[in-house]
Design a protein around this motif. Sequence first.
Motif, short mmCIF file in Angstrom:
data_model
loop_
_atom_site.label_atom_id
_atom_site.label_comp_id
_atom_site.label_asym_id
_atom_site.label_seq_id
_atom_site.Cartn_x
_atom_site.Cartn_y
_atom_site.Cartn_z
N VAL A 35 0.87 -1.17 0.00
CA VAL A 35 0.00 0.00 0.00
C VAL A 35 0.91 1.23 0.00
O VAL A 35 1.45 1.62 1.03
N ASN A 36 1.08 1.83 -1.17
CA ASN A 36 2.06 2.90 -1.34
C ASN A 36 1.45 4.24 -0.91
O ASN A 36 0.88 4.97 -1.72
N PHE A 37 1.63 4.57 0.36
CA PHE A 37 1.07 5.81 0.87
C PHE A 37 1.83 7.03 0.35
O PHE A 37 1.36 8.16 0.48
N ALA A 38 3.00 6.82 -0.24
CA ALA A 38 3.79 7.93 -0.79
C ALA A 38 3.27 8.36 -2.16
O ALA A 38 3.83 9.28 -2.76
N HIS A 39 2.24 7.71 -2.67
CA HIS A 39 1.72 8.03 -3.99
C HIS A 39 1.28 9.48 -4.10
O HIS A 39 1.50 10.14 -5.11
N GLY A 40 0.65 9.98 -3.05
CA GLY A 40 0.24 11.38 -3.05
C GLY A 40 1.42 12.32 -3.07
O GLY A 40 1.39 13.39 -3.70
N ALA A 41 2.50 11.94 -2.37
CA ALA A 41 3.71 12.77 -2.37
C ALA A 41 4.36 12.80 -3.75
O ALA A 41 4.88 13.83 -4.18
N ILE A 42 4.31 11.68 -4.48
CA ILE A 42 4.85 11.64 -5.84
C ILE A 42 4.03 12.55 -6.75
O ILE A 42 4.58 13.26 -7.60
N TYR A 43 2.72 12.53 -6.57
CA TYR A 43 1.84 13.44 -7.31
C TYR A 43 2.24 14.89 -7.06
O TYR A 43 2.33 15.71 -7.99
N THR A 44 2.51 15.20 -5.79
CA THR A 44 2.94 16.56 -5.43
C THR A 44 4.28 16.89 -6.07
O THR A 44 4.48 17.99 -6.60
N LEU A 45 5.22 15.95 -6.04
CA LEU A 45 6.53 16.17 -6.65
C LEU A 45 6.40 16.39 -8.16
O LEU A 45 7.17 17.17 -8.75
N GLY A 46 5.45 15.70 -8.79
CA GLY A 46 5.22 15.91 -10.22
C GLY A 46 4.80 17.34 -10.51
O GLY A 46 5.29 17.98 -11.46
N VAL A 78 14.73 3.30 -7.57
CA VAL A 78 15.76 3.35 -6.53
C VAL A 78 15.14 3.07 -5.15
O VAL A 78 15.71 2.28 -4.36
N VAL A 79 14.01 3.69 -4.86
CA VAL A 79 13.36 3.49 -3.57
C VAL A 79 12.94 2.03 -3.40
O VAL A 79 13.11 1.44 -2.32
N GLU A 80 12.43 1.43 -4.46
CA GLU A 80 12.01 0.02 -4.37
C GLU A 80 13.20 -0.89 -4.11
O GLU A 80 13.13 -1.79 -3.27
N ARG A 81 14.30 -0.65 -4.81
CA ARG A 81 15.48 -1.51 -4.66
C ARG A 81 16.14 -1.34 -3.28
O ARG A 81 16.57 -2.32 -2.66
N LEU A 82 16.23 -0.09 -2.81
CA LEU A 82 16.97 0.18 -1.58
C LEU A 82 16.13 0.00 -0.32
O LEU A 82 16.67 -0.37 0.73
N LEU A 83 14.82 0.24 -0.41
CA LEU A 83 14.00 0.27 0.80
C LEU A 83 12.86 -0.74 0.76
O LEU A 83 12.78 -1.65 1.59
N VAL A 84 11.96 -0.59 -0.20
CA VAL A 84 10.75 -1.42 -0.23
C VAL A 84 11.10 -2.90 -0.35
O VAL A 84 10.53 -3.75 0.35
N HIS A 85 12.05 -3.21 -1.21
CA HIS A 85 12.42 -4.61 -1.46
C HIS A 85 12.91 -5.30 -0.19
O HIS A 85 12.66 -6.50 0.02
N ARG A 86 13.60 -4.57 0.67
CA ARG A 86 14.16 -5.16 1.89
C ARG A 86 13.09 -5.54 2.90
O ARG A 86 13.35 -6.35 3.81
N PHE A 96 3.92 -0.15 4.52
CA PHE A 96 2.95 0.94 4.64
C PHE A 96 3.54 2.08 5.47
O PHE A 96 3.46 3.25 5.09
N LEU A 97 4.16 1.72 6.61
CA LEU A 97 4.78 2.75 7.46
C LEU A 97 5.96 3.40 6.76
O LEU A 97 6.19 4.61 6.90
N LEU A 98 6.71 2.61 5.98
CA LEU A 98 7.84 3.18 5.23
C LEU A 98 7.36 4.22 4.23
O LEU A 98 7.89 5.34 4.19
N THR A 99 6.36 3.87 3.42
CA THR A 99 5.88 4.82 2.41
C THR A 99 5.19 6.02 3.07
O THR A 99 5.25 7.13 2.54
N PHE A 100 4.54 5.80 4.20
CA PHE A 100 3.95 6.91 4.94
C PHE A 100 5.04 7.87 5.41
O PHE A 100 4.90 9.09 5.30
N GLY A 101 6.15 7.31 5.89
CA GLY A 101 7.27 8.15 6.31
C GLY A 101 7.90 8.90 5.15
O GLY A 101 8.26 10.08 5.28
N ILE A 102 8.02 8.23 3.99
CA ILE A 102 8.56 8.90 2.80
C ILE A 102 7.67 10.08 2.40
O ILE A 102 8.15 11.15 2.03
#
Length: 288
Positions: A35-46, A78-86, A96-102
């Motif tokens: 559950v990628n809670f950072a999706h809204g932040a990516i929208y903002t970055l766009g 990069v985020v998936e390889r370094l963080l989400v994948h682990r 979920f908590l990771l993407t919320f923190g991002i």
Amino acid sequence: MTSFLQQAFNGLVGGSFYALLALGLAVIFGMLRVVNFAHGAIYTLGAFGAVILADTSGLGFWWALLLVPIVLAALGVVVERLLVHRLMALDPLYNFLLTFGIALVCQDLLRARYGSHSLEYEGTPFTGSLDLGLFTFPAYQVFVLAASVVLCLAVWLLLTRTRIGTVVRAATERPELTRAFGIDTGRWVTPVFGFGVGLAGLAGVLAAPMRAVNPGMGGDLIVTVFAVVVIGGLGSITGAVAAGFTTGMLQALGNLYVPVLSQTSVYLLMAVVLLVRPAGLFGTEEQA
């Protein structure tokens, strides 16, 4: 009738952003069960990316529409390889908590650099209005609707008419069954995550000329987008798009006829759908 049609069209334009964001979320959740809670932040970055490119380098809207989603998709990889994948082997709550923190980090970094006030994007590619028969409508918003429909259709064709798309769709909708047939779904995880992030960035670029560009714009939207994904069915590509446009129309018509319920209508719809179909309109019990 004219007011109804105008509000319905306005709802479709608003639903365009829901559809693109929900499409990216559905693909990511279906493949990764994240559950990628950072999706809204990516929208903002766009959206901020479009403004920054215009202010610092003079690159116009079309360059932003090309470059910003690519850059954000690479960032997603990069985020998936370094963080989400682990964290994939752990409880989904950790990601979920990771993407919320991002999301919080991105929001605070933007607020620290640009403040909480809204920025104005200058350089809208289409100005004026188009005569649609019974009413006129801003030309850029017509473009946003058309672009969103074309993008959703292109993604649908990619997922249903190509071999790569068939594998990705199978891994998205039935990951366990796909792995049982000997297909290595792991090799598709990283590019699919980047693709979903790129869609969110593209939606942000489209939003920049017509929405208030500020650090909180994604946070205000993401909860509604999650409701859209649930309504359409977790992991369902078709459901995400259909529910996105439906939700936009419901909110716009609610503003016209029942203003007091316009902001809660999507959650009422979600409650009704979950009571009737717990897996969502297009979801399956396995996905639920």
